[in-house]
Design a protein around this motif. Structure first.
Motif, PDB file in Angstrom:
ATOM      1  N   LEU A   1      60.804  31.880  12.505  1.00 45.12           N
ATOM      2  CA  LEU A   1      61.465  33.133  12.183  1.00 45.12           C
ATOM      3  C   LEU A   1      60.403  34.232  12.100  1.00 45.12           C
ATOM      4  O   LEU A   1      59.196  33.954  12.110  1.00 45.12           O
ATOM      5  CB  LEU A   1      62.217  33.042  10.855  1.00 45.12           C
ATOM      6  N   ALA A   2      60.858  35.475  11.979  1.00 46.21           N
ATOM      7  CA  ALA A   2      59.917  36.588  11.842  1.00 46.21           C
ATOM      8  C   ALA A   2      60.529  37.687  10.993  1.00 46.21           C
ATOM      9  O   ALA A   2      61.761  37.857  10.948  1.00 46.21           O
ATOM     10  CB  ALA A   2      59.532  37.141  13.215  1.00 46.21           C
ATOM     11  N   TRP A   3      59.667  38.396  10.296  1.00 46.91           N
ATOM     12  CA  TRP A   3      60.021  39.651   9.620  1.00 46.91           C
ATOM     13  C   TRP A   3      58.912  40.635   9.962  1.00 46.91           C
ATOM     14  O   TRP A   3      57.761  40.458   9.548  1.00 46.91           O
ATOM     15  CB  TRP A   3      60.134  39.466   8.107  1.00 46.91           C
ATOM     16  N   ARG A   4      59.242  41.642  10.759  1.00 45.86           N
ATOM     17  CA  ARG A   4      58.243  42.599  11.259  1.00 45.86           C
ATOM     18  C   ARG A   4      57.085  41.835  11.917  1.00 45.86           C
ATOM     19  O   ARG A   4      57.309  41.039  12.827  1.00 45.86           O
ATOM     20  CB  ARG A   4      57.791  43.542  10.150  1.00 45.86           C
ATOM     21  N   ASP A   5      55.847  42.033  11.458  1.00 43.36           N
ATOM     22  CA  ASP A   5      54.694  41.375  12.091  1.00 43.36           C
ATOM     23  C   ASP A   5      54.453  39.957  11.580  1.00 43.36           C
ATOM     24  O   ASP A   5      53.542  39.278  12.067  1.00 43.36           O
ATOM     25  CB  ASP A   5      53.419  42.201  11.860  1.00 43.36           C
ATOM     26  N   VAL A   6      55.226  39.537  10.608  1.00 42.13           N
ATOM     27  CA  VAL A   6      55.000  38.229   9.985  1.00 42.13           C
ATOM     28  C   VAL A   6      55.852  37.169  10.678  1.00 42.13           C
ATOM     29  O   VAL A   6      57.076  37.291  10.761  1.00 42.13           O
ATOM     30  CB  VAL A   6      55.338  38.264   8.485  1.00 42.13           C
TER      31      VAL A   6
ATOM     32  N   GLY B   1      53.864  32.076   1.546  1.00 40.09           N
ATOM     33  CA  GLY B   1      52.976  33.131   1.991  1.00 40.09           C
ATOM     34  C   GLY B   1      53.555  34.319   2.723  1.00 40.09           C
ATOM     35  O   GLY B   1      52.798  35.157   3.215  1.00 40.09           O
ATOM     36  N   VAL B   2      54.879  34.462   2.786  1.00 40.74           N
ATOM     37  CA  VAL B   2      55.425  35.587   3.542  1.00 40.74           C
ATOM     38  C   VAL B   2      55.018  36.919   2.915  1.00 40.74           C
ATOM     39  O   VAL B   2      54.608  37.854   3.619  1.00 40.74           O
ATOM     40  CB  VAL B   2      56.955  35.479   3.675  1.00 40.74           C
ATOM     41  N   ALA B   3      55.088  37.028   1.592  1.00 39.22           N
ATOM     42  CA  ALA B   3      54.671  38.270   0.928  1.00 39.22           C
ATOM     43  C   ALA B   3      53.186  38.529   1.132  1.00 39.22           C
ATOM     44  O   ALA B   3      52.767  39.675   1.359  1.00 39.22           O
ATOM     45  CB  ALA B   3      54.996  38.210  -0.562  1.00 39.22           C
ATOM     46  N   SER B   4      52.369  37.480   1.067  1.00 46.53           N
ATOM     47  CA  SER B   4      50.930  37.640   1.287  1.00 46.53           C
ATOM     48  C   SER B   4      50.650  38.168   2.690  1.00 46.53           C
ATOM     49  O   SER B   4      49.809  39.050   2.892  1.00 46.53           O
ATOM     50  CB  SER B   4      50.215  36.297   1.085  1.00 46.53           C
ATOM     51  N   LEU B   5      51.357  37.623   3.674  1.00 51.22           N
ATOM     52  CA  LEU B   5      51.146  38.051   5.059  1.00 51.22           C
ATOM     53  C   LEU B   5      51.673  39.464   5.289  1.00 51.22           C
ATOM     54  O   LEU B   5      51.084  40.237   6.050  1.00 51.22           O
ATOM     55  CB  LEU B   5      51.806  37.061   6.011  1.00 51.22           C
ATOM     56  N   ALA B   6      52.780  39.822   4.626  1.00 45.76           N
ATOM     57  CA  ALA B   6      53.283  41.192   4.730  1.00 45.76           C
ATOM     58  C   ALA B   6      52.256  42.182   4.175  1.00 45.76           C
ATOM     59  O   ALA B   6      52.026  43.250   4.753  1.00 45.76           O
ATOM     60  CB  ALA B   6      54.606  41.332   3.987  1.00 45.76           C
ATOM     61  N   CYS B   7      51.617  41.815   3.062  1.00 47.93           N
ATOM     62  CA  CYS B   7      50.584  42.672   2.478  1.00 47.93           C
ATOM     63  C   CYS B   7      49.360  42.756   3.388  1.00 47.93           C
ATOM     64  O   CYS B   7      48.791  43.836   3.588  1.00 47.93           O
ATOM     65  CB  CYS B   7      50.177  42.148   1.108  1.00 47.93           C
ATOM     66  N   ALA B   8      48.948  41.622   3.946  1.00 48.75           N
ATOM     67  CA  ALA B   8      47.793  41.609   4.840  1.00 48.75           C
ATOM     68  C   ALA B   8      48.061  42.427   6.096  1.00 48.75           C
ATOM     69  O   ALA B   8      47.184  43.156   6.577  1.00 48.75           O
ATOM     70  CB  ALA B   8      47.437  40.165   5.208  1.00 48.75           C
ATOM     71  N   ALA B   9      49.277  42.319   6.637  1.00 47.10           N
ATOM     72  CA  ALA B   9      49.627  43.085   7.832  1.00 47.10           C
ATOM     73  C   ALA B   9      49.583  44.586   7.561  1.00 47.10           C
ATOM     74  O   ALA B   9      49.301  45.385   8.460  1.00 47.10           O
ATOM     75  CB  ALA B   9      51.012  42.679   8.326  1.00 47.10           C
TER      76      ALA B   9
END
Length: 296
Positions: A86-91, A136-144
């Motif tokens: 799945l994906a949410w924006r760049d994640v 880690g979805v929130a972590s990756l959203a923050c990193a992106a």
């Protein structure tokens, strides 16, 4: 000056995106679309009637609970499904049919991801701490969005999933530290070290266990942990975001706890609940968790 407490609650609503939609709800269940799969999961708050009961019968996967603690088993219309992307924006991330009715992420959190993305993009390489970071979805959203992230979770398996999601997202080279540890122990050690963060995300479960048997109980342990988190905020910190799922808690109670923890700071405390809205005009919304967030 203490922070200003918003007198009115706010409802952060997650609506359908390309890889997720709440299609229908009612009769104690919700019908969702994850990618190309339709899924039925229990949801006691949906005690109204579904719009299209026949659509529930045609779902690809149905979760049958075996107790009141979210345990149960999945029943599939065809061949069993294990994982799918799945994906949410760049994640990019892998969704899984877990034994606890969840699919390795919480879609209603997209409202928080969107807020975090907008907040972080206004900052210059902020240091963000994500506690109880799960997959880690929130972590990756923050990193992106440009943050340097420290991701902490007591589950070795969850952190391994989060690393896989980072690789899937093409973010293996992003400045993310992956830490398997009891969140209370990690935060206490960071306080002793004098470490500072520009933003902190705190999304604890009602009950949990650490990697060496530590026991987490939300009502007993959250006040002390939140106070320690506030001590980790830098002088020019941007936010402290708290989310909780326990049935006996409320956004208002979280806001007062947040106000106590950040009493020596100015800023604003917003609070309320996170909800999922049915896709389409006039879609009903299901409140699923509560939040309180301090922001500068």
């Amino acid at each position: 000056m203490p922070p200003r407490l918003n007198p009115s609650p706010e409802t952060l609503v997650t609506r359908a995106w390309a890889d997720y939609a709440l299609l229908d709800s009612g009769g104690g269940r919700k019908l969702e679309r994850y990618g190309r799969h339709t899924v039925v999961r229990p949801e006691p708050q949906c005690f109204w009637s579904p719009r299209d009961p026949s659509a529930f019968d045609a779902a690809d996967a149905v979760f049958d609970p075996t107790d009141e603690d979210e345990s149960g088993r999945w029943r599939f219309a065809g061949n069993p499904i294990d994982t799918f992307p799945l994906a949410w924006r760049d994640v990019r991330f892998t969704s899984r049919f877990t034994p606890f009715r969840h699919l390795a992420f919480f879609p209603e959190q997209a409202a928080n991801w969107e807020w975090l993305d907008g907040r972080i993009r206004t900052l210059r390489k902020p240091k963000v701490l994500n506690l109880f970071g799960y997959t880690g979805v929130a972590s990756l959203a923050c990193a992106a969005a440009g943050a340097e992230v420290t991701h902490v979770d007591a589950s070795k398996k969850s952190v391994a999933w989060a690393r896989e999601n980072a690789e899937l997202s093409g973010m293996s080279d992003k400045p993310i530290r992956w830490i398997v540890e009891d969140c209370r122990k990690y935060v206490a050690r960071e306080v002793r070290r004098g470490s500072k963060y520009d933003g902190i995300i705190l999304d604890p479960p009602k009950y949990g266990r650490g990697p060496t048997g530590e026991v987490w109980r939300l009502f007993e342990d959250l006040p002390g942990l939140l106070k320690d988190c506030a001590a980790l905020l830098s002088d020019d910190a941007s936010f402290l975001l708290l989310n909780a799922y326990a049935a006996r808690i409320s956004g208002l109670s979280l806001s007062h706890l947040m106000a106590e923890a950040t009493a020596d700071r100015s800023g604003t405390i917003d609070w309320g609940e996170l909800a999922l809205a049915e896709d389409g005009p006039g879609g009903r919304a299901i409140g699923l968790s509560f939040f309180a967030r301090w922001s500068a």
